[in-house]
Write an enzyme that holds these catalytic residues in place. Structure first.
Site, PDB file in Angstrom:
ATOM      1  N   GLU A  41       0.877  -1.270  -0.126  1.00  0.00           N
ATOM      2  CA  GLU A  41       0.095   0.103  -0.086  1.00  0.00           C
ATOM      3  C   GLU A  41       0.837   1.377   0.039  1.00  0.00           C
ATOM      4  OE1 GLU A  41      -3.368   2.257   2.927  1.00  0.00           O
ATOM      5  OE2 GLU A  41      -3.001  -0.110   3.227  1.00  0.00           O
TER       6      GLU A  41
ATOM      7  N   LYS B 297      -6.905  -0.456  11.932  1.00  0.00           N
ATOM      8  CA  LYS B 297      -6.216  -1.376  10.683  1.00  0.00           C
ATOM      9  C   LYS B 297      -5.238   0.100  10.325  1.00  0.00           C
ATOM     10  CE  LYS B 297      -5.707  -1.347   5.916  1.00  0.00           C
ATOM     11  NZ  LYS B 297      -5.477  -0.249   5.042  1.00  0.00           N
TER      12      LYS B 297
ATOM     13  N   ASP C 148       3.946 -14.243  11.919  1.00  0.00           N
ATOM     14  CA  ASP C 148       2.532 -14.701  11.604  1.00  0.00           C
ATOM     15  C   ASP C 148       1.589 -13.300  11.814  1.00  0.00           C
ATOM     16  OD1 ASP C 148      -0.175 -15.584  11.290  1.00  0.00           O
ATOM     17  OD2 ASP C 148       0.379 -17.475  12.725  1.00  0.00           O
TER      18      ASP C 148
ATOM     19  N   HIS D 207      -1.914  10.485   0.368  1.00  0.00           N
ATOM     20  CA  HIS D 207      -1.953   9.026  -0.238  1.00  0.00           C
ATOM     21  C   HIS D 207      -2.276   8.842  -1.755  1.00  0.00           C
ATOM     22  CE1 HIS D 207      -3.358   4.721  -0.034  1.00  0.00           C
ATOM     23  NE2 HIS D 207      -4.149   4.933  -0.880  1.00  0.00           N
TER      24      HIS D 207
END
Length: 442
Positions: free
Chosen positions: A87, A270, A286, A398
Protein backbone atom coordinates in the site's frame (compact mmCIF):
# COMPACT_ATOMS: atom_id res chain seq x y z
CA UNK A 1 25.57 8.36 0.95
CA UNK A 2 24.60 9.03 4.56
CA UNK A 3 27.52 8.64 6.97
CA UNK A 4 26.74 5.55 9.03
CA UNK A 5 30.01 5.33 10.94
CA UNK A 6 29.50 4.32 14.59
CA UNK A 7 30.20 7.82 15.91
CA UNK A 8 27.33 9.38 13.93
CA UNK A 9 25.04 6.38 13.43
CA UNK A 10 21.54 7.70 12.83
CA UNK A 11 18.25 6.49 11.38
CA UNK A 12 17.58 10.03 10.14
CA UNK A 13 18.11 9.36 6.43
CA UNK A 14 17.41 12.71 4.80
CA UNK A 15 16.41 12.40 1.15
CA UNK A 16 16.45 8.61 1.30
CA UNK A 17 13.34 8.35 -0.90
CA UNK A 18 15.06 10.36 -3.64
CA UNK A 19 17.95 7.92 -4.00
CA UNK A 20 18.10 4.98 -6.37
CA UNK A 21 17.40 1.45 -5.17
CA UNK A 22 21.12 0.67 -5.47
CA UNK A 23 22.04 3.70 -3.33
CA UNK A 24 19.44 2.84 -0.68
CA UNK A 25 20.62 -0.76 -0.59
CA UNK A 26 24.21 0.37 -0.14
CA UNK A 27 23.24 2.59 2.82
CA UNK A 28 21.34 -0.23 4.52
CA UNK A 29 24.12 -2.73 3.81
CA UNK A 30 26.59 -0.41 5.52
CA UNK A 31 24.16 0.23 8.41
CA UNK A 32 23.68 -3.48 9.16
CA UNK A 33 27.07 -4.72 7.89
CA UNK A 34 25.37 -7.00 5.38
CA UNK A 35 27.33 -9.55 3.39
CA UNK A 36 27.01 -9.85 -0.39
CA UNK A 37 24.80 -12.90 0.14
CA UNK A 38 22.53 -10.97 2.49
CA UNK A 39 22.24 -8.09 0.04
CA UNK A 40 21.31 -10.63 -2.60
CA UNK A 41 18.55 -11.94 -0.29
CA UNK A 42 17.06 -8.43 -0.17
CA UNK A 43 16.74 -8.42 -3.96
CA UNK A 44 16.10 -12.05 -4.87
CA UNK A 45 14.27 -13.15 -1.72
CA UNK A 46 12.84 -16.63 -1.48
CA UNK A 47 13.67 -19.20 -4.16
CA UNK A 48 11.05 -21.58 -5.49
CA UNK A 49 13.03 -24.49 -4.05
CA UNK A 50 12.95 -22.89 -0.59
CA UNK A 51 9.25 -22.08 -0.92
CA UNK A 52 8.54 -25.70 -1.82
CA UNK A 53 9.81 -26.75 1.62
CA UNK A 54 7.68 -24.19 3.48
CA UNK A 55 4.12 -24.93 2.30
CA UNK A 56 2.24 -27.43 0.15
CA UNK A 57 1.51 -27.46 -3.58
CA UNK A 58 4.02 -24.72 -4.43
CA UNK A 59 4.00 -23.43 -8.02
CA UNK A 60 5.97 -20.23 -7.53
CA UNK A 61 6.65 -17.25 -5.28
CA UNK A 62 4.84 -13.92 -4.94
CA UNK A 63 6.91 -10.79 -4.38
CA UNK A 64 5.99 -7.69 -2.38
CA UNK A 65 7.96 -4.45 -1.95
CA UNK A 66 10.37 -4.26 1.00
CA UNK A 67 11.00 -0.71 2.19
CA UNK A 68 12.69 0.97 5.15
CA UNK A 69 10.89 2.94 7.83
CA UNK A 70 13.43 5.61 8.71
CA UNK A 71 13.99 8.17 11.48
CA UNK A 72 13.12 5.98 14.48
CA UNK A 73 14.58 6.48 17.93
CA UNK A 74 13.32 3.76 20.28
CA UNK A 75 14.49 3.75 23.90
CA UNK A 76 17.37 5.99 22.86
CA UNK A 77 18.50 3.66 20.05
CA UNK A 78 18.52 4.61 16.38
CA UNK A 79 16.46 2.03 14.47
CA UNK A 80 15.79 1.38 10.78
CA UNK A 81 12.69 -0.73 10.23
CA UNK A 82 12.24 -3.17 7.31
CA UNK A 83 8.62 -3.17 6.14
CA UNK A 84 6.91 -5.37 3.54
CA UNK A 85 3.72 -3.78 2.24
CA UNK A 86 2.00 -3.07 -1.06
CA UNK A 87 0.00 0.00 0.00
CA UNK A 88 1.41 3.41 -0.94
CA UNK A 89 2.01 5.98 1.83
CA UNK A 90 2.54 3.44 4.64
CA UNK A 91 6.36 3.63 4.67
CA UNK A 92 6.37 7.36 3.94
CA UNK A 93 3.79 8.02 6.66
CA UNK A 94 5.56 6.05 9.36
CA UNK A 95 8.91 7.65 8.52
CA UNK A 96 7.37 11.11 8.75
CA UNK A 97 5.77 10.35 12.12
CA UNK A 98 9.05 8.94 13.44
CA UNK A 99 10.72 12.18 12.36
CA UNK A 100 8.14 14.17 14.36
CA UNK A 101 8.75 11.91 17.37
CA UNK A 102 12.47 12.71 17.35
CA UNK A 103 11.69 16.20 18.64
CA UNK A 104 10.45 14.59 21.85
CA UNK A 105 13.27 12.09 22.16
CA UNK A 106 11.60 9.30 20.18
CA UNK A 107 9.56 6.37 21.44
CA UNK A 108 9.70 4.73 24.86
CA UNK A 109 8.65 1.10 24.97
CA UNK A 110 8.16 -1.87 27.29
CA UNK A 111 6.75 -5.37 27.31
CA UNK A 112 5.63 -8.26 29.48
CA UNK A 113 7.14 -11.74 29.51
CA UNK A 114 6.40 -13.85 26.42
CA UNK A 115 3.51 -15.74 28.01
CA UNK A 116 1.29 -17.71 25.64
CA UNK A 117 -1.97 -19.45 26.51
CA UNK A 118 -2.81 -23.04 25.55
CA UNK A 119 -6.45 -24.07 25.94
CA UNK A 120 -7.79 -27.55 26.63
CA UNK A 121 -11.56 -27.94 26.23
CA UNK A 122 -13.14 -30.58 28.49
CA UNK A 123 -16.64 -31.93 27.83
CA UNK A 124 -18.86 -34.19 29.91
CA UNK A 125 -17.49 -33.07 33.28
CA UNK A 126 -20.07 -34.07 35.93
CA UNK A 127 -18.79 -32.01 38.88
CA UNK A 128 -17.09 -28.80 37.81
CA UNK A 129 -16.04 -27.63 41.28
CA UNK A 130 -14.48 -30.98 42.12
CA UNK A 131 -12.77 -31.06 38.73
CA UNK A 132 -11.34 -27.57 39.34
CA UNK A 133 -10.05 -28.64 42.75
CA UNK A 134 -8.46 -31.79 41.32
CA UNK A 135 -6.74 -29.83 38.53
CA UNK A 136 -5.30 -27.19 40.84
CA UNK A 137 -4.14 -29.83 43.32
CA UNK A 138 -2.29 -31.56 40.47
CA UNK A 139 -0.74 -28.34 39.09
CA UNK A 140 2.85 -29.51 39.64
CA UNK A 141 2.22 -32.76 37.76
CA UNK A 142 0.49 -30.92 34.93
CA UNK A 143 3.33 -28.42 34.56
CA UNK A 144 5.86 -31.25 34.52
CA UNK A 145 3.89 -33.06 31.81
CA UNK A 146 3.68 -29.84 29.79
CA UNK A 147 7.44 -29.29 29.85
CA UNK A 148 7.82 -30.76 26.38
CA UNK A 149 10.34 -28.36 24.79
CA UNK A 150 13.92 -29.07 25.96
CA UNK A 151 15.23 -26.10 23.98
CA UNK A 152 12.89 -23.60 25.63
CA UNK A 153 13.30 -25.23 29.05
CA UNK A 154 17.10 -25.00 28.82
CA UNK A 155 16.79 -21.24 28.37
CA UNK A 156 14.45 -20.78 31.35
CA UNK A 157 11.11 -20.88 29.57
CA UNK A 158 8.27 -23.37 29.40
CA UNK A 159 5.04 -23.94 31.37
CA UNK A 160 4.56 -21.67 34.38
CA UNK A 161 0.94 -21.90 35.56
CA UNK A 162 -2.48 -23.53 35.22
CA UNK A 163 -5.84 -21.73 35.26
CA UNK A 164 -9.37 -23.18 35.16
CA UNK A 165 -12.42 -21.52 33.60
CA UNK A 166 -16.03 -22.69 33.59
CA UNK A 167 -18.31 -21.90 30.64
CA UNK A 168 -21.78 -22.78 31.99
CA UNK A 169 -23.70 -21.65 28.90
CA UNK A 170 -22.56 -22.49 25.38
CA UNK A 171 -24.39 -23.40 22.18
CA UNK A 172 -24.01 -27.11 22.98
CA UNK A 173 -23.26 -27.89 26.64
CA UNK A 174 -21.33 -26.61 29.69
CA UNK A 175 -17.55 -26.81 29.32
CA UNK A 176 -14.51 -26.73 31.55
CA UNK A 177 -11.61 -24.87 29.95
CA UNK A 178 -8.06 -25.24 31.22
CA UNK A 179 -5.46 -22.58 30.43
CA UNK A 180 -1.81 -23.57 30.40
CA UNK A 181 0.42 -20.49 30.65
CA UNK A 182 3.66 -21.03 28.75
CA UNK A 183 6.68 -18.72 28.49
CA UNK A 184 7.77 -19.04 24.86
CA UNK A 185 10.79 -16.73 25.25
CA UNK A 186 12.08 -15.76 21.78
CA UNK A 187 9.73 -18.02 19.80
CA UNK A 188 6.25 -17.10 18.69
CA UNK A 189 5.48 -20.39 20.40
CA UNK A 190 2.56 -21.94 18.52
CA UNK A 191 4.14 -25.34 17.98
CA UNK A 192 5.59 -25.58 21.50
CA UNK A 193 2.33 -24.47 23.13
CA UNK A 194 0.19 -26.83 21.07
CA UNK A 195 2.49 -29.75 21.88
CA UNK A 196 2.27 -28.94 25.59
CA UNK A 197 -1.55 -28.81 25.42
CA UNK A 198 -1.62 -32.23 23.78
CA UNK A 199 0.69 -33.59 26.50
CA UNK A 200 -1.54 -32.60 29.43
CA UNK A 201 -4.88 -33.58 27.89
CA UNK A 202 -4.84 -37.25 29.04
CA UNK A 203 -4.02 -36.26 32.62
CA UNK A 204 -6.80 -33.66 32.59
CA UNK A 205 -9.25 -36.33 31.46
CA UNK A 206 -8.29 -38.53 34.37
CA UNK A 207 -8.54 -35.66 36.85
CA UNK A 208 -11.97 -34.49 35.68
CA UNK A 209 -13.70 -37.53 34.24
CA UNK A 210 -14.30 -35.47 31.12
CA UNK A 211 -13.28 -35.76 27.48
CA UNK A 212 -10.66 -33.45 26.01
CA UNK A 213 -11.68 -32.09 22.62
CA UNK A 214 -9.76 -29.01 21.45
CA UNK A 215 -6.13 -28.62 22.56
CA UNK A 216 -4.67 -25.49 21.00
CA UNK A 217 -3.15 -22.09 21.69
CA UNK A 218 -5.18 -18.88 21.90
CA UNK A 219 -4.23 -16.02 19.61
CA UNK A 220 -5.62 -13.61 22.20
CA UNK A 221 -2.18 -13.39 23.79
CA UNK A 222 -3.16 -10.81 26.40
CA UNK A 223 -0.45 -12.05 28.78
CA UNK A 224 2.12 -11.20 26.10
CA UNK A 225 1.78 -7.48 25.52
CA UNK A 226 3.99 -4.66 24.34
CA UNK A 227 3.50 -0.92 24.63
CA UNK A 228 4.97 2.29 23.27
CA UNK A 229 4.54 5.92 24.20
CA UNK A 230 5.71 9.22 22.80
CA UNK A 231 5.60 12.89 23.76
CA UNK A 232 5.93 15.47 20.99
CA UNK A 233 5.99 19.26 21.54
CA UNK A 234 3.01 20.99 19.95
CA UNK A 235 5.27 23.36 18.03
CA UNK A 236 6.58 20.40 16.03
CA UNK A 237 3.21 20.21 14.26
CA UNK A 238 3.03 23.90 13.31
CA UNK A 239 2.64 24.80 9.64
CA UNK A 240 1.49 27.72 7.53
CA UNK A 241 -1.99 26.19 7.58
CA UNK A 242 -2.47 25.61 11.33
CA UNK A 243 -0.77 26.09 14.67
CA UNK A 244 0.69 23.12 16.48
CA UNK A 245 -1.92 23.48 19.22
CA UNK A 246 -4.72 23.25 16.65
CA UNK A 247 -3.20 20.15 15.05
CA UNK A 248 -2.74 18.21 18.28
CA UNK A 249 -6.26 19.14 19.40
CA UNK A 250 -7.54 17.68 16.14
CA UNK A 251 -5.55 14.48 16.69
CA UNK A 252 -7.08 14.07 20.16
CA UNK A 253 -10.59 14.61 18.78
CA UNK A 254 -9.93 12.01 16.08
CA UNK A 255 -8.81 9.48 18.69
CA UNK A 256 -11.83 10.23 20.89
CA UNK A 257 -14.07 9.42 17.90
CA UNK A 258 -12.38 6.03 17.49
CA UNK A 259 -12.66 5.27 21.22
CA UNK A 260 -16.41 5.93 21.15
CA UNK A 261 -17.45 4.47 17.78
CA UNK A 262 -16.66 0.93 16.54
CA UNK A 263 -17.15 1.90 12.89
CA UNK A 264 -14.36 4.45 13.15
CA UNK A 265 -12.32 2.22 15.48
CA UNK A 266 -12.10 -0.53 12.86
CA UNK A 267 -10.39 1.80 10.38
CA UNK A 268 -8.33 3.45 13.11
CA UNK A 269 -6.93 0.09 14.26
CA UNK A 270 -6.40 -1.04 10.67
CA UNK A 271 -4.07 1.93 10.32
CA UNK A 272 -2.07 0.76 13.34
CA UNK A 273 -1.79 -2.68 11.78
CA UNK A 274 -0.62 -1.22 8.46
CA UNK A 275 2.72 -0.71 10.16
CA UNK A 276 2.77 -3.71 12.48
CA UNK A 277 1.78 -6.20 9.77
CA UNK A 278 4.46 -4.82 7.45
CA UNK A 279 7.18 -5.51 10.02
CA UNK A 280 5.66 -8.92 10.84
CA UNK A 281 5.80 -9.97 7.20
CA UNK A 282 9.33 -8.62 6.77
CA UNK A 283 10.54 -10.68 9.75
CA UNK A 284 8.62 -13.86 8.89
CA UNK A 285 6.08 -13.56 11.69
CA UNK A 286 2.41 -14.57 11.68
CA UNK A 287 0.57 -11.35 10.91
CA UNK A 288 -2.78 -13.18 10.87
CA UNK A 289 -2.33 -14.32 14.47
CA UNK A 290 -1.32 -10.78 15.45
CA UNK A 291 -4.45 -9.29 13.85
CA UNK A 292 -6.74 -11.84 15.50
CA UNK A 293 -5.32 -11.06 18.94
CA UNK A 294 -5.36 -7.31 18.40
CA UNK A 295 -8.99 -7.13 17.31
CA UNK A 296 -10.13 -9.38 20.16
CA UNK A 297 -8.18 -7.23 22.63
CA UNK A 298 -9.77 -4.08 21.21
CA UNK A 299 -13.19 -5.45 22.24
CA UNK A 300 -12.17 -6.71 25.68
CA UNK A 301 -14.62 -4.46 27.56
CA UNK A 302 -17.58 -5.45 25.39
CA UNK A 303 -17.25 -2.72 22.75
CA UNK A 304 -14.71 -2.59 19.96
CA UNK A 305 -12.52 0.48 20.53
CA UNK A 306 -9.37 2.25 19.36
CA UNK A 307 -6.19 0.79 20.81
CA UNK A 308 -4.40 4.12 21.11
CA UNK A 309 -4.55 6.93 23.63
CA UNK A 310 -3.75 10.46 22.48
CA UNK A 311 -4.07 13.52 24.73
CA UNK A 312 -2.74 17.03 25.11
CA UNK A 313 -0.42 17.53 28.08
CA UNK A 314 1.72 20.29 29.53
CA UNK A 315 5.28 19.64 28.41
CA UNK A 316 7.34 20.41 31.49
CA UNK A 317 10.47 19.03 29.86
CA UNK A 318 10.39 21.73 27.21
CA UNK A 319 11.80 24.26 29.69
CA UNK A 320 13.63 21.85 31.96
CA UNK A 321 10.66 21.50 34.30
CA UNK A 322 7.63 23.69 34.91
CA UNK A 323 8.27 26.62 37.24
CA UNK A 324 5.91 29.16 38.73
CA UNK A 325 5.16 31.90 36.24
CA UNK A 326 6.75 30.06 33.32
CA UNK A 327 4.85 29.91 30.05
CA UNK A 328 3.01 26.63 29.61
CA UNK A 329 4.14 24.60 26.64
CA UNK A 330 1.75 22.03 25.27
CA UNK A 331 2.65 18.63 23.85
CA UNK A 332 0.93 15.62 22.35
CA UNK A 333 1.20 12.42 24.38
CA UNK A 334 0.42 9.07 22.75
CA UNK A 335 0.36 5.50 23.98
CA UNK A 336 -0.39 2.14 22.39
CA UNK A 337 -0.56 -1.18 24.25
CA UNK A 338 -1.56 -4.44 22.61
CA UNK A 339 -0.99 -8.21 22.59
CA UNK A 340 1.92 -9.01 20.32
CA UNK A 341 3.16 -12.57 19.97
CA UNK A 342 6.22 -12.57 17.71
CA UNK A 343 9.43 -14.53 17.51
CA UNK A 344 12.98 -14.29 16.24
CA UNK A 345 13.60 -18.07 16.15
CA UNK A 346 11.84 -20.93 14.41
CA UNK A 347 9.23 -21.02 11.65
CA UNK A 348 9.41 -18.72 8.65
CA UNK A 349 11.61 -16.34 10.63
CA UNK A 350 14.51 -18.75 10.17
CA UNK A 351 13.39 -20.45 6.95
CA UNK A 352 13.09 -17.26 4.89
CA UNK A 353 16.47 -15.68 3.99
CA UNK A 354 15.07 -12.16 3.67
CA UNK A 355 13.44 -12.40 7.10
CA UNK A 356 16.84 -13.14 8.57
CA UNK A 357 18.30 -10.07 6.88
CA UNK A 358 15.39 -7.95 8.14
CA UNK A 359 16.13 -9.04 11.71
CA UNK A 360 19.79 -8.14 11.22
CA UNK A 361 18.85 -4.66 10.00
CA UNK A 362 16.66 -4.22 13.09
CA UNK A 363 19.51 -5.35 15.33
CA UNK A 364 17.22 -7.13 17.80
CA UNK A 365 18.39 -9.82 20.22
CA UNK A 366 15.04 -10.94 21.67
CA UNK A 367 11.40 -11.39 20.71
CA UNK A 368 10.42 -8.79 23.27
CA UNK A 369 12.69 -6.22 21.64
CA UNK A 370 11.14 -6.98 18.27
CA UNK A 371 7.63 -6.63 19.73
CA UNK A 372 8.54 -3.27 21.25
CA UNK A 373 9.83 -1.98 17.91
CA UNK A 374 6.67 -3.19 16.20
CA UNK A 375 4.35 -1.46 18.67
CA UNK A 376 6.35 1.78 18.24
CA UNK A 377 5.85 1.43 14.49
CA UNK A 378 2.12 0.92 15.07
CA UNK A 379 1.90 4.07 17.17
CA UNK A 380 3.85 6.05 14.55
CA UNK A 381 1.63 4.73 11.75
CA UNK A 382 -1.48 5.76 13.66
CA UNK A 383 -0.05 9.23 14.30
CA UNK A 384 0.70 9.71 10.62
CA UNK A 385 -2.83 8.72 9.63
CA UNK A 386 -4.80 10.75 12.14
CA UNK A 387 -2.55 13.80 11.74
CA UNK A 388 -3.32 13.72 8.02
CA UNK A 389 -7.03 13.18 8.65
CA UNK A 390 -7.15 16.04 11.15
CA UNK A 391 -5.35 18.46 8.81
CA UNK A 392 -5.29 18.18 5.01
CA UNK A 393 -7.15 14.87 4.78
CA UNK A 394 -5.84 11.41 4.00
CA UNK A 395 -6.37 11.44 0.23
CA UNK A 396 -3.98 14.26 -0.66
CA UNK A 397 -0.78 12.49 0.31
CA UNK A 398 -2.02 8.96 -0.23
CA UNK A 399 -3.23 9.54 -3.79
CA UNK A 400 -0.04 11.36 -4.78
CA UNK A 401 1.92 8.24 -3.84
CA UNK A 402 -0.73 6.03 -5.43
CA UNK A 403 -0.15 7.81 -8.74
CA UNK A 404 2.90 5.67 -9.50
CA UNK A 405 0.82 2.49 -9.26
CA UNK A 406 -1.76 4.06 -11.58
CA UNK A 407 0.96 4.97 -14.08
CA UNK A 408 2.27 1.39 -14.05
CA UNK A 409 -1.27 0.02 -14.47
CA UNK A 410 -1.64 2.23 -17.53
CA UNK A 411 1.47 0.68 -19.07
CA UNK A 412 4.16 3.19 -18.17
CA UNK A 413 7.72 1.92 -17.82
CA UNK A 414 11.10 3.37 -16.88
CA UNK A 415 11.31 7.14 -16.52
CA UNK A 416 7.75 7.51 -17.81
CA UNK A 417 6.41 6.15 -14.50
CA UNK A 418 7.60 9.09 -12.40
CA UNK A 419 6.89 11.65 -15.14
CA UNK A 420 3.28 10.54 -15.58
CA UNK A 421 2.76 10.08 -11.84
CA UNK A 422 3.93 13.65 -11.22
CA UNK A 423 1.54 14.96 -13.89
CA UNK A 424 -1.38 12.99 -12.45
CA UNK A 425 -0.68 14.35 -8.99
CA UNK A 426 -0.33 17.91 -10.26
CA UNK A 427 -3.66 17.66 -12.07
CA UNK A 428 -5.38 15.92 -9.16
CA UNK A 429 -6.57 13.24 -11.60
CA UNK A 430 -5.20 9.94 -10.31
CA UNK A 431 -6.97 7.82 -12.91
CA UNK A 432 -5.79 5.07 -15.25
CA UNK A 433 -7.68 6.64 -18.15
CA UNK A 434 -5.81 9.93 -17.75
CA UNK A 435 -2.48 8.11 -17.40
CA UNK A 436 -3.15 6.35 -20.71
CA UNK A 437 -3.88 9.69 -22.38
CA UNK A 438 -0.56 11.05 -21.11
CA UNK A 439 1.25 7.95 -22.35
CA UNK A 440 -0.22 8.36 -25.83
CA UNK A 441 1.06 11.93 -25.91
CA UNK A 442 4.68 10.93 -25.34
Amino acid sequence: MADQSPSVRTSRLSGFYQKSVAERTSIIAQWANLSAEEVSALHSGLSVAQADKMIENVIGVYNLPLGIGANFIINGREVLVPMVVEEPSVVAGVSYAAKLARSGGGFRTGSTRSIMIAQVQLLGVADFEQARANILAAKADLLAAANTSPTIAARGGGPIDIEVRFLPETFTEPMLIVHLLFDALDAMGANAVNTAAEAIAPLLERLTGGRALLRILSNLSDRRRAWAEVTIPAETFSSIHASGEEVIAGIVHANAFALADPYRAATHNKGILNGIDAVAIATGNDWRAIEAGVHAYAARDGQYRALTEWRVITDNSASGGQTEGAQRKLALYGRLEMPLAVGIVGGATRAHPTAQVALKILGVSSARELAEIMVAVGLAQNLAAIRALATEGIQRGHMALHARQVAIAAGATGDDIDRIAAQLAAEGQIRVERARELLKGT
